[in-house]
Design a protein around this motif. Structure first.
Motif, PDB file in Angstrom:
ATOM      1  N   PHE A  98     -86.132  78.351   1.006  1.00  0.00           N
ATOM      2  CA  PHE A  98     -86.522  78.477   2.411  1.00  0.00           C
ATOM      3  C   PHE A  98     -85.385  79.069   3.253  1.00  0.00           C
ATOM      4  N   SER A  99     -84.518  79.854   2.658  1.00  0.00           N
ATOM      5  CA  SER A  99     -83.375  80.394   3.385  1.00  0.00           C
ATOM      6  C   SER A  99     -83.171  81.859   3.000  1.00  0.00           C
ATOM      7  N   LEU A 100     -84.128  82.696   3.367  1.00  0.00           N
ATOM      8  CA  LEU A 100     -84.035  84.112   2.986  1.00  0.00           C
ATOM      9  C   LEU A 100     -82.755  84.766   3.516  1.00  0.00           C
ATOM     10  N   TYR A 101     -82.267  84.260   4.666  1.00  0.00           N
ATOM     11  CA  TYR A 101     -81.049  84.834   5.239  1.00  0.00           C
ATOM     12  C   TYR A 101     -79.864  84.730   4.277  1.00  0.00           C
ATOM     13  N   ALA A 102     -79.904  83.713   3.403  1.00  0.00           N
ATOM     14  CA  ALA A 102     -78.795  83.504   2.465  1.00  0.00           C
ATOM     15  C   ALA A 102     -78.835  84.535   1.337  1.00  0.00           C
ATOM     16  N   MET A 103     -79.938  85.292   1.261  1.00  0.00           N
ATOM     17  CA  MET A 103     -80.087  86.280   0.185  1.00  0.00           C
ATOM     18  C   MET A 103     -80.198  87.690   0.737  1.00  0.00           C
TER      19      MET A 103
ATOM     20  N   ILE B 195     -81.370  90.958  -1.304  1.00  0.00           N
ATOM     21  CA  ILE B 195     -82.619  91.647  -0.947  1.00  0.00           C
ATOM     22  C   ILE B 195     -82.329  93.122  -0.675  1.00  0.00           C
ATOM     23  N   ARG B 196     -81.193  93.371  -0.029  1.00  0.00           N
ATOM     24  CA  ARG B 196     -80.793  94.756   0.244  1.00  0.00           C
ATOM     25  C   ARG B 196     -80.639  95.531  -1.066  1.00  0.00           C
ATOM     26  N   GLN B 197     -80.116  94.856  -2.084  1.00  0.00           N
ATOM     27  CA  GLN B 197     -79.907  95.514  -3.374  1.00  0.00           C
ATOM     28  C   GLN B 197     -81.186  95.602  -4.203  1.00  0.00           C
ATOM     29  N   GLY B 198     -82.194  94.824  -3.792  1.00  0.00           N
ATOM     30  CA  GLY B 198     -83.480  94.904  -4.472  1.00  0.00           C
ATOM     31  C   GLY B 198     -83.683  93.889  -5.579  1.00  0.00           C
ATOM     32  N   PHE B 199     -82.784  92.971  -5.732  1.00  0.00           N
ATOM     33  CA  PHE B 199     -83.028  91.917  -6.728  1.00  0.00           C
ATOM     34  C   PHE B 199     -82.293  90.630  -6.341  1.00  0.00           C
ATOM     35  N   ILE B 200     -82.834  89.531  -6.825  1.00  0.00           N
ATOM     36  CA  ILE B 200     -82.247  88.229  -6.552  1.00  0.00           C
ATOM     37  C   ILE B 200     -82.040  87.555  -7.902  1.00  0.00           C
TER      38      ILE B 200
ATOM     39  N   ALA C  10     -78.608 105.197   7.792  1.00  0.00           N
ATOM     40  CA  ALA C  10     -78.955 105.915   6.558  1.00  0.00           C
ATOM     41  C   ALA C  10     -78.845 105.060   5.291  1.00  0.00           C
ATOM     42  N   GLY C  11     -78.682 103.775   5.469  1.00  0.00           N
ATOM     43  CA  GLY C  11     -78.660 102.878   4.306  1.00  0.00           C
ATOM     44  C   GLY C  11     -79.782 101.856   4.434  1.00  0.00           C
ATOM     45  N   ILE C  12     -80.029 101.113   3.353  1.00  0.00           N
ATOM     46  CA  ILE C  12     -81.098 100.104   3.411  1.00  0.00           C
ATOM     47  C   ILE C  12     -80.551  98.838   4.058  1.00  0.00           C
ATOM     48  N   LYS C  13     -81.210  98.403   5.140  1.00  0.00           N
ATOM     49  CA  LYS C  13     -80.783  97.176   5.820  1.00  0.00           C
ATOM     50  C   LYS C  13     -81.416  95.973   5.131  1.00  0.00           C
ATOM     51  N   THR C  14     -82.704  96.073   4.883  1.00  0.00           N
ATOM     52  CA  THR C  14     -83.410  94.998   4.181  1.00  0.00           C
ATOM     53  C   THR C  14     -84.753  95.509   3.660  1.00  0.00           C
ATOM     54  N   LEU C  15     -85.487  94.663   3.013  1.00  0.00           N
ATOM     55  CA  LEU C  15     -86.840  95.002   2.572  1.00  0.00           C
ATOM     56  C   LEU C  15     -87.806  94.079   3.293  1.00  0.00           C
ATOM     57  N   LYS C  16     -88.908  94.645   3.788  1.00  0.00           N
ATOM     58  CA  LYS C  16     -89.928  93.771   4.380  1.00  0.00           C
ATOM     59  C   LYS C  16     -91.263  94.057   3.698  1.00  0.00           C
TER      60      LYS C  16
END
Lengths: 306, 171
Positions: A80-85, A89-94, A113-119
């Motif tokens: 329940f703490s997506l902020y901790a990942m 998430i930016r790198q595309g894997f956990i 020009a870089g990936i901030k996050t995935l939604k």
């Protein structure tokens, strides 16, 4: 035990469906693929199957993934703490407890020009990590000798057991192999896949003489280990960036043996990668181990002495 | 006999006044403790990127028992994944301790805000959410202190005066 722990982290109904798999099937399970609106796919021994409340089934009978399934898995694995990942998430894997890697896809949010996050995460690939104790038995005589530990590069396409083999080599060096060693092994585990650390303690057996830097970038990690822990051997997974090459060169200058892995089918393919080729040309590696999936995970295709 | 009765009435009424006053004082202390705990959680997230469960557990050392119990229950619910809605879990944790705390309804409303945007935002937004709750609670503390200053003398002596009135009426 690991099976129970892994399944326990997943939400219903996936938890119940996976519980229906036999221990044998679970042990050979490599990947679970989930895509919203599509059937769950299991990759077992190179074959694809479906999954429903009865367990392993044909793909057309498989449970279709809903959006809430994906959301619940994310909540569950992030506690329940997506902020901790955020970074993962930016790198595309956990990577989760046990060293299992969960690849995610969705809509990329860009910044500078870089990936901030995935939604709107719409798909996942859960790669199950299996600790195969003894899988390095056949390669160990080529890695250690009177001189010590040879600088070794493990080459294989994804999913053929590079990390599994590396983990067992580390373990055997740390315990000592056939009268050689034990060696002090420093591990930079950038993705928590080698040691599968939980609260800093490796969940996989890496031996008594292994120092592990968990979740640490390779370059900084290698330098930290060199300065602080005085390792005989430094092990890292999946090299390929320019900075990795510089850090490896530093290790070699310091007289530390290197164990690392890289994606590729064979030595020729590795030579096509400029940076890896540079290292090979400079004589950074003394042994190259080529893996394939021909006779299952960790099939030793070739061991090359350079 | 009459004298003993009057003494009891006076004592009882005076005590009630003091109890009301103490409740208000405890409310301020509890609100201040909540502010402190949220500050600890915010720092934990900022420096260590701790997941909610861990941050709540780490904050327990700094919490008074009744306040700490809320965070403990919340952490246990998160650990056991009792449901998939963080807001619901936080709400349940708050209601579980309603009888042991001296907070007012408006304080609970402010505390409930923590659950609304908890867990799924990025680190920066998560911290902002906690800051917002802290600011709201600080307003609660100021209001509670003002209210306490206004009412403390009245609360303390009104009991005695009511007791005295009843006693005079009985005599």
């Amino acid at each position: 035990m690991e099976r129970k722990r892994f399944i326990g982290r997943l939400p219903s109904p996936l938890k119940e469906m996976l519980s229906m798999l036999t221990a044998e099937t679970f042990n050979s399970l490599q990947e679970i693929r989930l895509r919203i609106g599509q059937p769950i796919t299991l990759h077992i021994g190179g074959e694809q199957y479906g999954l429903n409340e009865k367990g392993k089934v044909a793909i057309h009978e498989s449970y279709r993934v809903k959006r809430e399934n994906i959301e619940q898995i994310l909540k569950s694995i992030s506690e329940f703490s997506l902020y901790a990942m955020e970074e993962e998430i930016r790198q595309g894997f956990i990577t989760i407890e046990g060293g299992h890697r969960i690849g995610i896809v969705g809509k990329a949010v860009l910044e500078h020009a870089g990936i901030k996050t995935l939604k709107y995460i719409s798909g996942m690939n859960i790669r199950i990590a299996h600790e195969v104790v003894g899988c390095a038995n056949s390669v160990m005589p080529y890695i250690v000798g009177k001189k010590g530990v040879y600088h070794t590069l493990i080459v294989s396409p994804p999913g053929c057991g590079k990390t599994t083999l590396l983990r067992d080599v580390i373990r055997q060096l740390s315990y000592g192999f056939s009268g050689y060693g034990p060696y002090t092994v420093g591990v930079v585990d950038e993705r928590s896949e080698i040691g599968a650390c939980y609260l800093g303690v490796p969940q996989n057996d890496l031996g008594p003489q292994t120092d592990i830097l968990d979740n640490c970038p390779k370059v900084e990690g290698m330098r930290m280990l060199l300065r602080a822990m005085g390792p005989d051997v430094v092990a890292v997974d999946e090299i390929g960036k320019t900075e990795d090459v510089y850090a490896i060169e530093e290790m070699l200058c310091a007289g530390v043996s290197i164990l690392c892995t890289v994606h590729g089918r064979d030595l020729e393919e590795c030579r096509k990668k400029t940076l890896i080729n540079k290292l090979i040309e400079e004589g950074a590696f003394e042994r190259v181990i080529i893996l394939s999936h021909k006779r299952g995970i960790c099939t030793i295709e070739n061991i090359i002495t350079l | 006999m009459k004298f003993i009765g009057i003494c009891f009435i006076l004592l009882g009424c005076t005590m009630s006044g003091f109890i009301i006053d103490a409740r208000e004082k405890k409310r301020i202390k509890e609100l201040e403790n909540f502010v402190y705990i949220f500050e600890i959680i915010k720092r934990d997230i900022d420096y260590q990127l701790s997941p909610l469960k861990e941050a709540c557990k780490n904050s327990l050392h700094f919490a008074k028992k009744e306040v700490g119990d809320i965070f403990k229950i919340f952490a246990v619910q998160l650990e056991n994944k009792e449901c998939w809605d963080v807001e619901e879990m936080w709400g349940k944790a708050l209601s579980s301790q309603k009888n042991s705390l001296y907070l007012h309804d408006e304080d609970y409303e402010r505390l409930e805000r923590f659950g609304k945007a908890c867990g799924y935002l990025d680190k920066e937004m998560q911290e902002k959410n906690i800051e917002m709750v802290i600011e709201a609670l600080k307003i609660s503390v100021i209001e509670a202190k003002r209210h306490y200053e206004k009412t403390t003398i009245v609360n303390k002596y009104i009991g005695f005066f009511i007791g005295a009135c009843i006693s005079i009426f009985l005599i």
